[in-house]
Motif scaffolding. Structure first.
Motif, PDB file in Angstrom:
ATOM      1  N   LEU A 110      23.888  11.788 -36.833  1.00  0.00           N
ATOM      2  CA  LEU A 110      24.406  11.957 -35.479  1.00  0.00           C
ATOM      3  C   LEU A 110      25.491  13.022 -35.459  1.00  0.00           C
ATOM      4  CD1 LEU A 110      24.478  11.095 -32.541  1.00  0.00           C
ATOM      5  CD2 LEU A 110      26.020   9.221 -33.179  1.00  0.00           C
ATOM      6  N   ARG A 111      26.368  12.981 -36.449  1.00  0.00           N
ATOM      7  CA  ARG A 111      27.428  13.983 -36.529  1.00  0.00           C
ATOM      8  C   ARG A 111      26.836  15.375 -36.746  1.00  0.00           C
ATOM      9  NH1 ARG A 111      31.330  16.168 -40.085  1.00  0.00           N
ATOM     10  NH2 ARG A 111      33.385  16.291 -39.108  1.00  0.00           N
ATOM     11  N   ALA A 112      25.809  15.476 -37.594  1.00  0.00           N
ATOM     12  CA  ALA A 112      25.160  16.772 -37.812  1.00  0.00           C
ATOM     13  C   ALA A 112      24.513  17.272 -36.529  1.00  0.00           C
ATOM     14  CB  ALA A 112      24.121  16.648 -38.924  1.00  0.00           C
ATOM     15  N   GLY A 113      23.923  16.349 -35.743  1.00  0.00           N
ATOM     16  CA  GLY A 113      23.320  16.742 -34.477  1.00  0.00           C
ATOM     17  C   GLY A 113      24.344  17.269 -33.496  1.00  0.00           C
ATOM     18  N   VAL A 114      25.509  16.622 -33.441  1.00  0.00           N
ATOM     19  CA  VAL A 114      26.582  17.079 -32.544  1.00  0.00           C
ATOM     20  C   VAL A 114      27.059  18.467 -32.951  1.00  0.00           C
ATOM     21  CG1 VAL A 114      28.952  16.633 -31.782  1.00  0.00           C
ATOM     22  CG2 VAL A 114      27.314  14.755 -31.942  1.00  0.00           C
ATOM     23  N   LEU A 115      27.233  18.681 -34.254  1.00  0.00           N
ATOM     24  CA  LEU A 115      27.682  19.988 -34.726  1.00  0.00           C
ATOM     25  C   LEU A 115      26.633  21.063 -34.469  1.00  0.00           C
ATOM     26  CD1 LEU A 115      29.366  18.933 -38.102  1.00  0.00           C
ATOM     27  CD2 LEU A 115      30.469  19.510 -35.936  1.00  0.00           C
ATOM     28  N   GLY A 116      25.344  20.715 -34.623  1.00  0.00           N
ATOM     29  CA  GLY A 116      24.286  21.677 -34.342  1.00  0.00           C
ATOM     30  C   GLY A 116      24.249  22.048 -32.872  1.00  0.00           C
ATOM     31  N   ALA A 117      24.395  21.055 -31.998  1.00  0.00           N
ATOM     32  CA  ALA A 117      24.432  21.334 -30.567  1.00  0.00           C
ATOM     33  C   ALA A 117      25.641  22.178 -30.219  1.00  0.00           C
ATOM     34  CB  ALA A 117      24.461  20.021 -29.789  1.00  0.00           C
ATOM     35  N   ASN A 118      26.765  21.903 -30.865  1.00  0.00           N
ATOM     36  CA  ASN A 118      27.984  22.685 -30.634  1.00  0.00           C
ATOM     37  C   ASN A 118      27.756  24.154 -30.984  1.00  0.00           C
ATOM     38  OD1 ASN A 118      31.123  22.064 -30.203  1.00  0.00           O
ATOM     39  ND2 ASN A 118      30.905  23.699 -31.686  1.00  0.00           N
ATOM     40  N   ASP A 119      27.098  24.391 -32.116  1.00  0.00           N
ATOM     41  CA  ASP A 119      26.789  25.771 -32.510  1.00  0.00           C
ATOM     42  C   ASP A 119      25.883  26.448 -31.484  1.00  0.00           C
ATOM     43  OD1 ASP A 119      28.276  25.530 -34.777  1.00  0.00           O
ATOM     44  OD2 ASP A 119      26.594  25.098 -36.101  1.00  0.00           O
ATOM     45  N   GLY A 120      24.901  25.706 -30.985  1.00  0.00           N
ATOM     46  CA  GLY A 120      24.003  26.268 -29.983  1.00  0.00           C
ATOM     47  C   GLY A 120      24.731  26.634 -28.713  1.00  0.00           C
ATOM     48  N   ILE A 121      25.662  25.790 -28.289  1.00  0.00           N
ATOM     49  CA  ILE A 121      26.437  26.061 -27.075  1.00  0.00           C
ATOM     50  C   ILE A 121      27.267  27.322 -27.239  1.00  0.00           C
ATOM     51  CG2 ILE A 121      28.308  25.211 -25.615  1.00  0.00           C
ATOM     52  CD1 ILE A 121      27.316  22.363 -26.241  1.00  0.00           C
ATOM     53  N   VAL A 122      28.036  27.392 -28.316  1.00  0.00           N
ATOM     54  CA  VAL A 122      28.981  28.498 -28.495  1.00  0.00           C
ATOM     55  C   VAL A 122      28.265  29.831 -28.684  1.00  0.00           C
ATOM     56  CG1 VAL A 122      30.798  29.442 -29.973  1.00  0.00           C
ATOM     57  CG2 VAL A 122      30.785  27.012 -29.416  1.00  0.00           C
ATOM     58  N   SER A 123      27.278  29.860 -29.569  1.00  0.00           N
ATOM     59  CA  SER A 123      26.619  31.141 -29.856  1.00  0.00           C
ATOM     60  C   SER A 123      25.835  31.661 -28.657  1.00  0.00           C
ATOM     61  CB  SER A 123      25.697  30.998 -31.074  1.00  0.00           C
ATOM     62  OG  SER A 123      24.684  30.050 -30.820  1.00  0.00           O
ATOM     63  N   THR A 124      25.126  30.777 -27.972  1.00  0.00           N
ATOM     64  CA  THR A 124      24.350  31.220 -26.816  1.00  0.00           C
ATOM     65  C   THR A 124      25.256  31.572 -25.642  1.00  0.00           C
ATOM     66  OG1 THR A 124      22.557  29.778 -27.525  1.00  0.00           O
ATOM     67  CG2 THR A 124      22.432  30.641 -25.278  1.00  0.00           C
ATOM     68  N   ALA A 125      26.332  30.809 -25.453  1.00  0.00           N
ATOM     69  CA  ALA A 125      27.282  31.123 -24.383  1.00  0.00           C
ATOM     70  C   ALA A 125      27.906  32.491 -24.611  1.00  0.00           C
ATOM     71  CB  ALA A 125      28.366  30.053 -24.311  1.00  0.00           C
ATOM     72  N   GLY A 126      28.322  32.761 -25.842  1.00  0.00           N
ATOM     73  CA  GLY A 126      28.893  34.068 -26.133  1.00  0.00           C
ATOM     74  C   GLY A 126      27.913  35.187 -25.859  1.00  0.00           C
ATOM     75  N   LEU A 127      26.657  34.965 -26.195  1.00  0.00           N
ATOM     76  CA  LEU A 127      25.639  35.986 -25.991  1.00  0.00           C
ATOM     77  C   LEU A 127      25.391  36.255 -24.511  1.00  0.00           C
ATOM     78  CD1 LEU A 127      23.422  37.856 -27.053  1.00  0.00           C
ATOM     79  CD2 LEU A 127      21.909  35.872 -27.164  1.00  0.00           C
ATOM     80  N   VAL A 128      25.116  35.193 -23.738  1.00  0.00           N
ATOM     81  CA  VAL A 128      24.744  35.411 -22.332  1.00  0.00           C
ATOM     82  C   VAL A 128      25.938  35.859 -21.492  1.00  0.00           C
ATOM     83  CG1 VAL A 128      22.789  33.838 -22.432  1.00  0.00           C
ATOM     84  CG2 VAL A 128      25.031  32.951 -21.757  1.00  0.00           C
TER      85      VAL A 128
END
Length: 216
Positions: free
Chosen positions: A4-22
């Protein structure tokens, strides 16, 4: 709990990297097609990269654990008495008296010597070796779900509201991720949330500034 913790961290990475890009692309252009292309490309690149990295990492760990188990199996076959003495010492080091440790070691050896040594000596659960495909799939899914939020936030509003809506949505999502991550790890919530939100805000500010500079 670890998954569960790994899933939260993975989602966090997806949010930050994609947000920075768009947000960076939004600073350079108002074209919805350009934002969509950049966002989808970033989502796929990030999720596939995460999945591949997790697969390689877990595969290496699994290979190492299998090699350790095989070496232990060979030692048990070649010198069982020495292995019994070793198991006795391991149990005694955990607080058992010498006599009780010897008796426990003998019983564990009779039941399943390899499992006993794997758990006590190597810290490995023979039947619970990590599956690299499961880890890769979980990383891919977590990153993708996280990346969808900033992608939708930048595409759905009218041009004038795209960046503000995305920034607010992303910061709220990062605050939630920080809260959950802190709860799972037993860390102070305020510090985790602040660190998460500040990092995401900085990433979006930098990429937006670069986008504006390139766009003009």
């Amino acid at each position: 709990m670890n998954w569960l913790r790994a899933g939260v961290l993975g989602a966090n990475d997806g949010i930050v990297s994609t947000a920075g890009l768009v947000v960076g692309v939004a600073g350079a252009t108002t074209s919805r097609s350009a934002l969509l292309a950049a966002g989808v490309a970033g989502l796929l690149a990030g999720s596939l990269s995460m999945a591949a990295g997790e697969y390689v990492s877990v595969s290496s760990q699994r290979d190492s654990e299998r090699a350790a188990l095989e070496a232990e199996r060979q030692e048990l076959a070649e010198d069982p008495e020495a292995e019994l003495d070793e198991l006795t010492r391991l149990l005694a080091a955990r607080g058992l008296s010498e006599d009780v440790a010897r008796e426990a070691a003998e019983q564990l050896t009779e039941r399943d010597a390899l499992r006993a040594h794997a758990r006590l000596e190597l810290g490995i659960e023979p039947d619970g070796l990590a599956n690299p495909w499961h880890a890769a799939g979980a990383s891919f899914l977590a990153f993708t779900l996280g990346a969808l939020l900033p992608l939708l936030a930048i595409l759905l509003p009218p041009p004038g509201l795209r960046v503000p809506v995305t920034v607010v949505a992303v910061l709220l999502a990062l605050a939630l991720c920080g809260t959950v991550s802190a709860a799972l790890g037993g860390a102070p919530r305020g510090r985790a949330v602040l660190r998460n939100v500040a990092g995401g805000a900085l990433a979006m500010a930098v990429t937006y500034a670069v986008g504006r500079w390139i766009g003009t």
